[in-house]
Design a protein around this motif. Structure first.
Motif, PDB file in Angstrom:
ATOM      1  N   GLY A   5       0.821  -1.210   0.000  1.00  0.00           N
ATOM      2  CA  GLY A   5       0.000   0.000   0.000  1.00  0.00           C
ATOM      3  C   GLY A   5       0.855   1.261   0.000  1.00  0.00           C
ATOM      4  O   GLY A   5       0.396   2.336   0.394  1.00  0.00           O
ATOM      5  N   GLY A   6       2.078   1.145  -0.451  1.00  0.00           N
ATOM      6  CA  GLY A   6       3.023   2.249  -0.361  1.00  0.00           C
ATOM      7  C   GLY A   6       2.859   3.330  -1.399  1.00  0.00           C
ATOM      8  O   GLY A   6       3.604   4.316  -1.372  1.00  0.00           O
ATOM      9  N   ARG A  30       1.297  -2.867  -7.490  1.00  0.00           N
ATOM     10  CA  ARG A  30       0.731  -3.346  -8.741  1.00  0.00           C
ATOM     11  C   ARG A  30       1.364  -2.561  -9.891  1.00  0.00           C
ATOM     12  O   ARG A  30       1.731  -1.390  -9.727  1.00  0.00           O
ATOM     13  N   ALA A  31       1.475  -3.178 -11.034  1.00  0.00           N
ATOM     14  CA  ALA A  31       2.088  -2.508 -12.179  1.00  0.00           C
ATOM     15  C   ALA A  31       1.375  -1.193 -12.493  1.00  0.00           C
ATOM     16  O   ALA A  31       2.011  -0.200 -12.863  1.00  0.00           O
ATOM     17  N   ALA A  32       0.065  -1.171 -12.285  1.00  0.00           N
ATOM     18  CA  ALA A  32      -0.732   0.009 -12.626  1.00  0.00           C
ATOM     19  C   ALA A  32      -0.437   1.198 -11.725  1.00  0.00           C
ATOM     20  O   ALA A  32      -0.708   2.345 -12.099  1.00  0.00           O
ATOM     21  N   THR A  33       0.088   0.948 -10.522  1.00  0.00           N
ATOM     22  CA  THR A  33       0.332   2.047  -9.581  1.00  0.00           C
ATOM     23  C   THR A  33       1.811   2.354  -9.401  1.00  0.00           C
ATOM     24  O   THR A  33       2.165   3.239  -8.625  1.00  0.00           O
ATOM     25  N   ALA A  34       2.676   1.665 -10.107  1.00  0.00           N
ATOM     26  CA  ALA A  34       4.110   1.856  -9.924  1.00  0.00           C
ATOM     27  C   ALA A  34       4.550   3.285 -10.205  1.00  0.00           C
ATOM     28  O   ALA A  34       5.494   3.800  -9.584  1.00  0.00           O
ATOM     29  N   GLY A  35       3.853   3.962 -11.110  1.00  0.00           N
ATOM     30  CA  GLY A  35       4.218   5.338 -11.449  1.00  0.00           C
ATOM     31  C   GLY A  35       3.998   6.317 -10.326  1.00  0.00           C
ATOM     32  O   GLY A  35       4.514   7.448 -10.381  1.00  0.00           O
ATOM     33  N   ARG A  36       3.259   5.930  -9.283  1.00  0.00           N
ATOM     34  CA  ARG A  36       3.004   6.822  -8.151  1.00  0.00           C
ATOM     35  C   ARG A  36       4.008   6.621  -7.013  1.00  0.00           C
ATOM     36  O   ARG A  36       3.909   7.274  -5.977  1.00  0.00           O
ATOM     37  N   ILE A  44       8.793  -3.621  -6.254  1.00  0.00           N
ATOM     38  CA  ILE A  44       8.615  -5.047  -6.477  1.00  0.00           C
ATOM     39  C   ILE A  44       7.168  -5.238  -6.923  1.00  0.00           C
ATOM     40  O   ILE A  44       6.237  -5.047  -6.138  1.00  0.00           O
ATOM     41  N   VAL A  45       6.983  -5.559  -8.185  1.00  0.00           N
ATOM     42  CA  VAL A  45       5.628  -5.726  -8.700  1.00  0.00           C
ATOM     43  C   VAL A  45       5.053  -7.025  -8.155  1.00  0.00           C
ATOM     44  O   VAL A  45       5.648  -8.100  -8.295  1.00  0.00           O
TER      45      VAL A  45
END
Length: 212
Positions: A5-6, A30-36, A44-45
């Motif tokens: 949840g980071g 998740r890959a979808a939130t890695a940009g945040r 680590i996906v």
């Protein structure tokens, strides 16, 4: 240390603070939130609902900070509290025990409470799972964390002041009081950097405020 949840509201603030304090921070995202993710964090996906996925990010002796939860909780999301909030804690506890981490930090919710019963029940069940895991843990119990995009409860400030002035309501007003994002972040940093000597420590709203 590892955060689940980071990339959320609280997790982003905490990750940034930990990085400025020299901690090596790994985020299960998740890959979808890695940009945040906070710049400087190791990504680590993975899937925070899957024990094996969380365990793959952990090393013996780590601290795991579990911040996964349903976004913008409300009474209509009772099924999500079970499927996301509680399920993710059970996965995290299992992974933590298998990886022999040294400390689990979990953000629960103030309880008991007269509203949001399904949400409180799911978080209380998560606390039971943590307490029974044998993993040393710190549980923080805010009610509402006020910060950017989350300021509407400030309109209730006069009601909190009134409740605090009435002896019969004072304890509930303190337990269900508001905390700022800064206070919550500082309380989490303290929990991480000062693990409890006992198997389980619980930090209520007054303790969260004191840290900030």
């Amino acid at each position: 240390m590892v955060l689940t949840g980071g990339t959320g509201y609280l997790g982003t603030s905490l990750a940034k603070r930990l990085l400025t304090r020299g901690h090596h921070v790994r985020l299960v995202v998740r890959a979808a939130t890695a940009g945040r993710a906070a710049p400087g964090a190791e990504l680590i996906v993975g899937n925070a609902l899957d024990s094996d996925s969380i365990a793959s990010a952990l090393h013996a002796g780590d601290t795991l900070v579990h911040l996964v939860g349903t976004a913008h909780p409300n009474p209509a999301k009772a099924a999500e509290f079970e499927a996301v909030d509680l399920a993710s804690v059970r996965a995290a506890v299992d992974a933590a025990a298998r990886a022999a981490i040294s400390h689990l930090v979990y953000v629960s919710v103030a309880q008991p409470a007269p509203v949001m019963r399904a949400y409180v029940a799911a978080r209380a069940a998560a606390e039971v799972a943590i307490a029974g895991s044998g993993v040393r843990a710190t549980i923080l119990r805010p009610w509402y964390v006020v910060g950017p995009g989350h300021r509407w409860p400030l309109i209730l400030t006069p009601l909190y002041a009134l409740a605090a002035s009435v002896p019969h309501w004072r304890e509930a007003a303190e337990r269900l009081g508001l905390v700022s994002l800064e206070q919550m972040t500082r309380a989490l940093v303290r929990a991480i950097e000062e693990p409890p000597a006992s198997a389980l420590a619980v930090v209520e709203v007054p303790g969260i405020r004191a840290a900030g």
